[in-house]
Design a protein around this motif. Structure first.
Motif, mmCIF file in Angstrom:
data_model
loop_
_atom_site.group_PDB
_atom_site.id
_atom_site.type_symbol
_atom_site.label_atom_id
_atom_site.label_comp_id
_atom_site.label_asym_id
_atom_site.label_seq_id
_atom_site.Cartn_x
_atom_site.Cartn_y
_atom_site.Cartn_z
ATOM 1 N N ALA A 274 0.809 -1.222 0.000
ATOM 2 C CA ALA A 274 0.000 0.000 0.000
ATOM 3 C C ALA A 274 0.842 1.270 0.000
ATOM 4 C CB ALA A 274 -0.962 -0.006 1.180
ATOM 5 N N ALA A 275 1.790 1.391 0.906
ATOM 6 C CA ALA A 275 2.572 2.626 1.001
ATOM 7 C C ALA A 275 3.376 2.877 -0.273
ATOM 8 C CB ALA A 275 3.497 2.578 2.215
ATOM 9 N N GLN A 276 4.019 1.860 -0.779
ATOM 10 C CA GLN A 276 4.822 2.010 -1.994
ATOM 11 C C GLN A 276 3.924 2.316 -3.195
ATOM 12 O OE1 GLN A 276 8.152 2.040 -1.923
ATOM 13 N NE2 GLN A 276 8.212 2.555 -4.081
ATOM 14 N N THR A 277 2.774 1.681 -3.259
ATOM 15 C CA THR A 277 1.831 1.926 -4.346
ATOM 16 C C THR A 277 1.326 3.363 -4.311
ATOM 17 O OG1 THR A 277 1.184 -0.402 -4.354
ATOM 18 C CG2 THR A 277 -0.341 1.139 -5.394
ATOM 19 N N ILE A 278 1.034 3.857 -3.116
ATOM 20 C CA ILE A 278 0.591 5.249 -2.963
ATOM 21 C C ILE A 278 1.687 6.194 -3.431
ATOM 22 C CG2 ILE A 278 0.014 7.024 -1.254
ATOM 23 C CD1 ILE A 278 -1.352 4.646 0.341
ATOM 24 N N LYS A 279 2.910 5.950 -3.008
ATOM 25 C CA LYS A 279 4.047 6.796 -3.401
ATOM 26 C C LYS A 279 4.203 6.824 -4.920
ATOM 27 C CE LYS A 279 9.082 6.825 -3.424
ATOM 28 N NZ LYS A 279 9.413 6.451 -4.775
ATOM 29 N N GLU A 280 4.226 5.648 -5.540
ATOM 30 C CA GLU A 280 4.428 5.559 -6.981
ATOM 31 C C GLU A 280 3.268 6.205 -7.744
ATOM 32 O OE1 GLU A 280 5.111 1.385 -7.586
ATOM 33 O OE2 GLU A 280 7.089 1.481 -6.628
ATOM 34 N N THR B 45 2.235 5.821 8.395
ATOM 35 C CA THR B 45 3.603 6.140 8.800
ATOM 36 C C THR B 45 4.570 5.963 7.638
ATOM 37 O OG1 THR B 45 3.100 5.432 11.048
ATOM 38 C CG2 THR B 45 5.429 5.591 10.459
ATOM 39 N N LYS B 46 4.423 4.901 6.889
ATOM 40 C CA LYS B 46 5.308 4.650 5.743
ATOM 41 C C LYS B 46 5.103 5.689 4.647
ATOM 42 C CE LYS B 46 5.656 -0.277 6.618
ATOM 43 N NZ LYS B 46 5.123 -1.593 6.267
ATOM 44 N N VAL B 47 3.853 6.041 4.379
ATOM 45 C CA VAL B 47 3.579 7.051 3.350
ATOM 46 C C VAL B 47 4.238 8.366 3.734
ATOM 47 C CG1 VAL B 47 1.763 8.468 2.276
ATOM 48 C CG2 VAL B 47 1.483 5.994 2.439
ATOM 49 N N LEU B 48 4.114 8.763 4.980
ATOM 50 C CA LEU B 48 4.723 10.017 5.439
ATOM 51 C C LEU B 48 6.224 10.042 5.188
ATOM 52 C CD1 LEU B 48 2.808 10.598 8.784
ATOM 53 C CD2 LEU B 48 2.639 11.963 6.696
ATOM 54 N N SER B 49 6.865 8.896 5.291
ATOM 55 C CA SER B 49 8.315 8.850 5.088
ATOM 56 C C SER B 49 8.708 8.738 3.618
ATOM 57 C CB SER B 49 8.933 7.690 5.877
ATOM 58 O OG SER B 49 8.554 6.455 5.312
ATOM 59 N N THR C 286 -5.936 7.934 9.376
ATOM 60 C CA THR C 286 -4.825 7.486 10.217
ATOM 61 C C THR C 286 -4.921 6.012 10.568
ATOM 62 O OG1 THR C 286 -6.019 8.156 12.209
ATOM 63 C CG2 THR C 286 -4.468 9.746 11.264
ATOM 64 N N ARG C 287 -6.080 5.445 10.421
ATOM 65 C CA ARG C 287 -6.272 4.027 10.721
ATOM 66 C C ARG C 287 -7.053 3.377 9.606
ATOM 67 N NH1 ARG C 287 -3.236 2.004 14.763
ATOM 68 N NH2 ARG C 287 -3.369 3.283 16.617
ATOM 69 N N GLY C 288 -6.560 2.246 9.135
ATOM 70 C CA GLY C 288 -7.277 1.514 8.100
ATOM 71 C C GLY C 288 -7.861 0.238 8.649
ATOM 72 N N LEU C 289 -8.002 -0.733 7.787
ATOM 73 C CA LEU C 289 -8.593 -2.014 8.168
ATOM 74 C C LEU C 289 -7.553 -3.067 8.520
ATOM 75 C CD1 LEU C 289 -11.405 -2.234 5.477
ATOM 76 C CD2 LEU C 289 -11.627 -1.618 7.884
ATOM 77 N N SER C 290 -6.289 -2.685 8.576
ATOM 78 C CA SER C 290 -5.229 -3.641 8.847
ATOM 79 C C SER C 290 -5.418 -4.319 10.192
ATOM 80 C CB SER C 290 -3.867 -2.933 8.836
ATOM 81 O OG SER C 290 -2.854 -3.801 9.287
ATOM 82 N N ALA C 291 -5.076 -5.596 10.239
ATOM 83 C CA ALA C 291 -5.149 -6.345 11.495
ATOM 84 C C ALA C 291 -3.985 -6.008 12.410
ATOM 85 C CB ALA C 291 -5.170 -7.847 11.200
ATOM 86 N N LEU C 292 -2.942 -5.380 11.898
ATOM 87 C CA LEU C 292 -1.759 -5.058 12.677
ATOM 88 C C LEU C 292 -1.513 -3.552 12.675
ATOM 89 C CD1 LEU C 292 0.553 -7.845 11.219
ATOM 90 C CD2 LEU C 292 -0.644 -7.882 13.406
ATOM 91 N N PRO C 293 -2.266 -2.807 13.486
ATOM 92 C CA PRO C 293 -2.102 -1.349 13.474
ATOM 93 C C PRO C 293 -0.761 -0.929 14.049
ATOM 94 C CG PRO C 293 -3.585 -2.007 15.232
ATOM 95 C CD PRO C 293 -3.272 -3.248 14.430
ATOM 96 N N GLY C 294 -0.278 0.254 13.617
ATOM 97 C CA GLY C 294 0.950 0.813 14.158
ATOM 98 C C GLY C 294 0.722 1.307 15.577
ATOM 99 N N LEU C 295 1.767 1.739 16.248
ATOM 100 C CA LEU C 295 1.627 2.175 17.631
ATOM 101 C C LEU C 295 0.895 3.502 17.757
ATOM 102 C CD1 LEU C 295 5.150 1.187 18.979
ATOM 103 C CD2 LEU C 295 2.978 0.022 19.357
ATOM 104 N N VAL C 296 1.241 4.493 16.964
ATOM 105 C CA VAL C 296 0.615 5.798 17.063
ATOM 106 C C VAL C 296 -0.304 6.036 15.876
ATOM 107 C CG1 VAL C 296 1.018 8.274 17.198
ATOM 108 C CG2 VAL C 296 2.555 6.701 18.368
ATOM 109 N N LEU C 297 0.213 5.863 14.680
ATOM 110 C CA LEU C 297 -0.579 5.976 13.454
ATOM 111 C C LEU C 297 -0.604 4.608 12.805
ATOM 112 C CD1 LEU C 297 0.964 9.221 11.939
ATOM 113 C CD2 LEU C 297 -1.205 9.023 13.130
ATOM 114 N N GLY C 298 -1.466 4.430 11.841
ATOM 115 C CA GLY C 298 -1.458 3.182 11.096
ATOM 116 C C GLY C 298 -0.122 2.996 10.397
ATOM 117 N N SER C 299 0.312 1.764 10.245
ATOM 118 C CA SER C 299 1.624 1.516 9.648
ATOM 119 C C SER C 299 1.715 2.018 8.211
ATOM 120 C CB SER C 299 1.974 0.032 9.728
ATOM 121 O OG SER C 299 1.018 -0.736 9.018
ATOM 122 N N VAL C 300 0.645 1.931 7.436
ATOM 123 C CA VAL C 300 0.667 2.449 6.065
ATOM 124 C C VAL C 300 0.832 3.962 6.098
ATOM 125 C CG1 VAL C 300 -0.669 2.767 3.939
ATOM 126 C CG2 VAL C 300 -0.652 0.544 5.084
#
Length: 141
Positions: free
Chosen positions: A91-97, A127-131, A111-125
């Motif tokens: 997801a993050a790489q696809t969004i970037k591209e 956080t990755k998109v921001l970077s 900030t939160r999606g449907l992922s079963a494994l959420p990040g600690l503060v923001l959703g992991s996707v």
């Protein structure tokens, strides 16, 4: 022309992001709202042995269309220029591209999606998109 991207996964947060993005561009007739569903690809070799690429692509299209349903509902009564896209991938790489290929000026995402494994503060996707991206990102809770 203003290009605003909203990654969607069918979650309440992504639906609120669509609402916010639609409000942002409501008075700009030259703006385009890009909706991007990025279903997670099936990576198991066993699955790929038993299902053809056509079947897998149909699955990704179904998953993407399901993710787009709430966004379509939000936008149904609005007269905005909208482009829908379904691209299976990380997801993050696809969004970037996608943002790079389509000259996206701004990303609005939940900030939160449907992922079963959420990040600690923001959703992991999120956080990755921001970077990864070099355009402004508005986060919607």
């Amino acid at each position: 022309m203003l290009n605003v991207l909203v990654p969607v996964d069918g979650s309440d947060a992504s639906t609120r992001a669509v609402q916010a993005a639609a409000a942002m561009i409501a008075h700009n007739p030259d703006a385009t709202l890009h909706l991007l569903a990025a279903p997670t690809p099936v990576v198991s070799g066993n699955v790929k042995r038993f299902f053809s690429d056509d079947v897998l692509q149909a699955y990704y299209q179904d998953e993407g269309n399901n993710a787009l349903i709430p966004a379509r509902s939000v936008l149904a009564d609005k007269s905005l220029r909208v482009k829908e896209n379904i691209i299976a991938g990380n997801a993050a790489q696809t969004i970037k591209e996608y943002a790079e290929r389509n000259n996206v000026d701004h990303i609005v995402m939940g900030t939160r999606g449907l992922s079963a494994l959420p990040g600690l503060v923001l959703g992991s996707v999120t956080t990755k998109v921001l970077s990864l991206v070099h355009v402004p990102v508005t986060l919607i809770k």
